[in-house]
Design a protein around this motif. Structure first.
Motif, PDB file in Angstrom:
ATOM      1  N   THR A 106       5.971  -1.800 -15.616  1.00 55.53           N
ATOM      2  CA  THR A 106       5.887  -2.449 -14.307  1.00 55.53           C
ATOM      3  C   THR A 106       4.429  -2.659 -13.905  1.00 55.53           C
ATOM      4  O   THR A 106       3.544  -1.924 -14.350  1.00 55.53           O
ATOM      5  CB  THR A 106       6.577  -1.603 -13.210  1.00 55.53           C
ATOM      6  OG1 THR A 106       5.935  -0.326 -13.132  1.00 55.53           O
ATOM      7  CG2 THR A 106       8.054  -1.427 -13.479  1.00 55.53           C
ATOM      8  N   PRO A 107       4.185  -3.649 -13.053  1.00 59.26           N
ATOM      9  CA  PRO A 107       2.822  -3.816 -12.528  1.00 59.26           C
ATOM     10  C   PRO A 107       2.535  -2.707 -11.510  1.00 59.26           C
ATOM     11  O   PRO A 107       3.434  -2.007 -11.052  1.00 59.26           O
ATOM     12  CB  PRO A 107       2.875  -5.189 -11.848  1.00 59.26           C
ATOM     13  CG  PRO A 107       4.306  -5.385 -11.517  1.00 59.26           C
ATOM     14  CD  PRO A 107       5.099  -4.665 -12.575  1.00 59.26           C
ATOM     15  N   ALA A 108       1.289  -2.561 -11.163  1.00 61.41           N
ATOM     16  CA  ALA A 108       0.913  -1.554 -10.164  1.00 61.41           C
ATOM     17  C   ALA A 108       1.644  -1.834  -8.853  1.00 61.41           C
ATOM     18  O   ALA A 108       1.776  -2.985  -8.430  1.00 61.41           O
ATOM     19  CB  ALA A 108      -0.590  -1.572  -9.950  1.00 61.41           C
ATOM     20  N   ALA A 109       2.129  -0.782  -8.237  1.00 67.88           N
ATOM     21  CA  ALA A 109       2.870  -0.923  -6.983  1.00 67.88           C
ATOM     22  C   ALA A 109       1.906  -1.184  -5.829  1.00 67.88           C
ATOM     23  O   ALA A 109       0.761  -0.733  -5.841  1.00 67.88           O
ATOM     24  CB  ALA A 109       3.672   0.338  -6.713  1.00 67.88           C
ATOM     25  N   ASN A 110       2.415  -1.935  -4.835  1.00 71.78           N
ATOM     26  CA  ASN A 110       1.635  -2.142  -3.614  1.00 71.78           C
ATOM     27  C   ASN A 110       2.590  -2.247  -2.440  1.00 71.78           C
ATOM     28  O   ASN A 110       3.766  -2.525  -2.612  1.00 71.78           O
ATOM     29  CB  ASN A 110       0.729  -3.369  -3.718  1.00 71.78           C
ATOM     30  CG  ASN A 110       1.515  -4.632  -3.992  1.00 71.78           C
ATOM     31  OD1 ASN A 110       2.683  -4.736  -3.630  1.00 71.78           O
ATOM     32  ND2 ASN A 110       0.886  -5.596  -4.638  1.00 71.78           N
ATOM     33  N   GLY A 111       2.113  -1.982  -1.275  1.00 67.73           N
ATOM     34  CA  GLY A 111       2.932  -2.076  -0.069  1.00 67.73           C
ATOM     35  C   GLY A 111       4.136  -1.149  -0.127  1.00 67.73           C
ATOM     36  O   GLY A 111       4.034   0.020  -0.486  1.00 67.73           O
ATOM     37  N   ALA A 112       5.317  -1.697   0.215  1.00 65.50           N
ATOM     38  CA  ALA A 112       6.553  -0.915   0.268  1.00 65.50           C
ATOM     39  C   ALA A 112       6.965  -0.381  -1.106  1.00 65.50           C
ATOM     40  O   ALA A 112       7.635   0.640  -1.204  1.00 65.50           O
ATOM     41  CB  ALA A 112       7.682  -1.764   0.858  1.00 65.50           C
ATOM     42  N   ASN A 113       6.555  -1.074  -2.170  1.00 59.46           N
ATOM     43  CA  ASN A 113       6.923  -0.629  -3.521  1.00 59.46           C
ATOM     44  C   ASN A 113       6.256   0.688  -3.913  1.00 59.46           C
ATOM     45  O   ASN A 113       6.736   1.391  -4.792  1.00 59.46           O
ATOM     46  CB  ASN A 113       6.558  -1.691  -4.563  1.00 59.46           C
ATOM     47  CG  ASN A 113       7.464  -2.887  -4.461  1.00 59.46           C
ATOM     48  OD1 ASN A 113       8.599  -2.791  -4.014  1.00 59.46           O
ATOM     49  ND2 ASN A 113       6.950  -4.031  -4.879  1.00 59.46           N
ATOM     50  N   THR A 114       5.158   1.015  -3.261  1.00 55.57           N
ATOM     51  CA  THR A 114       4.437   2.241  -3.609  1.00 55.57           C
ATOM     52  C   THR A 114       5.305   3.478  -3.395  1.00 55.57           C
ATOM     53  O   THR A 114       5.293   4.398  -4.198  1.00 55.57           O
ATOM     54  CB  THR A 114       3.146   2.354  -2.772  1.00 55.57           C
ATOM     55  OG1 THR A 114       2.385   1.170  -2.971  1.00 55.57           O
ATOM     56  CG2 THR A 114       2.321   3.559  -3.183  1.00 55.57           C
ATOM     57  N   PHE A 117       8.224   3.307  -6.146  1.00 61.18           N
ATOM     58  CA  PHE A 117       7.762   3.378  -7.534  1.00 61.18           C
ATOM     59  C   PHE A 117       6.346   3.956  -7.580  1.00 61.18           C
ATOM     60  O   PHE A 117       5.386   3.244  -7.902  1.00 61.18           O
ATOM     61  CB  PHE A 117       7.796   1.984  -8.178  1.00 61.18           C
ATOM     62  CG  PHE A 117       9.149   1.343  -8.152  1.00 61.18           C
ATOM     63  CD1 PHE A 117      10.134   1.738  -9.043  1.00 61.18           C
ATOM     64  CD2 PHE A 117       9.441   0.359  -7.223  1.00 61.18           C
ATOM     65  CE1 PHE A 117      11.390   1.164  -9.015  1.00 61.18           C
ATOM     66  CE2 PHE A 117      10.696  -0.232  -7.186  1.00 61.18           C
ATOM     67  CZ  PHE A 117      11.676   0.165  -8.091  1.00 61.18           C
ATOM     68  N   PRO A 118       6.192   5.228  -7.308  1.00 61.48           N
ATOM     69  CA  PRO A 118       4.851   5.803  -7.203  1.00 61.48           C
ATOM     70  C   PRO A 118       4.067   5.813  -8.510  1.00 61.48           C
ATOM     71  O   PRO A 118       2.834   5.828  -8.484  1.00 61.48           O
ATOM     72  CB  PRO A 118       5.108   7.243  -6.719  1.00 61.48           C
ATOM     73  CG  PRO A 118       6.523   7.526  -7.082  1.00 61.48           C
ATOM     74  CD  PRO A 118       7.237   6.205  -7.036  1.00 61.48           C
ATOM     75  N   THR A 119       4.735   5.754  -9.643  1.00 64.12           N
ATOM     76  CA  THR A 119       4.004   5.768 -10.922  1.00 64.12           C
ATOM     77  C   THR A 119       3.912   4.388 -11.566  1.00 64.12           C
ATOM     78  O   THR A 119       3.481   4.270 -12.720  1.00 64.12           O
ATOM     79  CB  THR A 119       4.677   6.735 -11.916  1.00 64.12           C
ATOM     80  OG1 THR A 119       5.992   6.270 -12.218  1.00 64.12           O
ATOM     81  CG2 THR A 119       4.725   8.153 -11.373  1.00 64.12           C
ATOM     82  N   ALA A 120       4.281   3.338 -10.833  1.00 66.41           N
ATOM     83  CA  ALA A 120       4.253   1.994 -11.403  1.00 66.41           C
ATOM     84  C   ALA A 120       2.862   1.660 -11.926  1.00 66.41           C
ATOM     85  O   ALA A 120       1.858   2.071 -11.356  1.00 66.41           O
ATOM     86  CB  ALA A 120       4.693   0.975 -10.371  1.00 66.41           C
TER      87      ALA A 120
END
Length: 121
Positions: A106-114, A117-120
Motif C-alpha cells: 500500500t502507499p503511505a497512509a495520510n489523513g483518515a487512512n492513517t 492503516f498505521p503501517t501502510a
C-alpha cells in the motif's frame, strides 16, 4: 533367475526410481534493500533454453509468492503454455511478502487512512 527378476521389478516399481528429486522449478535469490533496511528473498524461474542463449524474455511478477503451491503452479502454467506456443517464454519472478503485507502493498497512509492503516507503505 526368478529372484533377480523379482528384484528388478521391485526396484523399478519403487518410488525412488519413479521420482527425480533434482528437479527445481525456480531459484531463490536474496536482495539487500537499503530502503527497507533488510534482506528480501525473490524467486526466479527461467524458461527452457534461457542459459544457453542470448534471447530476451518478458517478466511475469507474482506477488504473495510465499504461497509456494500457488507460485509453483504459476511457474508450471507458464512453462506449459510456452511449450505449446500459446505464450512466449517468460521469466517468472515471485515476490514473497515481508513481515508486514500492508506496508509492502500500500502507499503511505495520510489523513483518515492513517488510523485504519498505521503501517501502510
Amino acid at each position: 533367475m526368478r529372484k533377480r527378476t523379482l528384484f528388478l521389478l521391485f526396484l523399478l516399481a519403487s518410488p525412488a526410481a519413479a521420482q527425480d528429486s533434482t528437479i527445481t522449478l525456480w531459484t531463490r535469490e536474496v536482495v539487500n534493500s537499503a530502503k527497507l533496511r533488510e534482506q528480501r528473498s525473490i524467486y526466479v524461474a527461467t524458461p527452457d533454453g534461457y542459459r544457453a542463449g542470448n534471447n530476451r524474455y518478458g517478466v511475469l511478477v507474482i506477488l504473495d509468492a510465499e504461497d509456494r503451491p500457488q507460485f509453483n503452479l504459476a511457474v508450471a502454467n507458464v512453462a506449459f503454455l510456452a511449450s505449446r506456443g500459446a505464450i512466449p517464454g517468460l521469466i517468472v519472478v515471485g515476490i514473497p511478502n515481508g513481515k508486514d503485507r500492508t506496508h509492502d502493498l500500500t502507499p503511505a497512509a495520510n489523513g483518515a487512512n492513517t488510523k485504519n492503516f498505521p503501517t501502510a507503505g
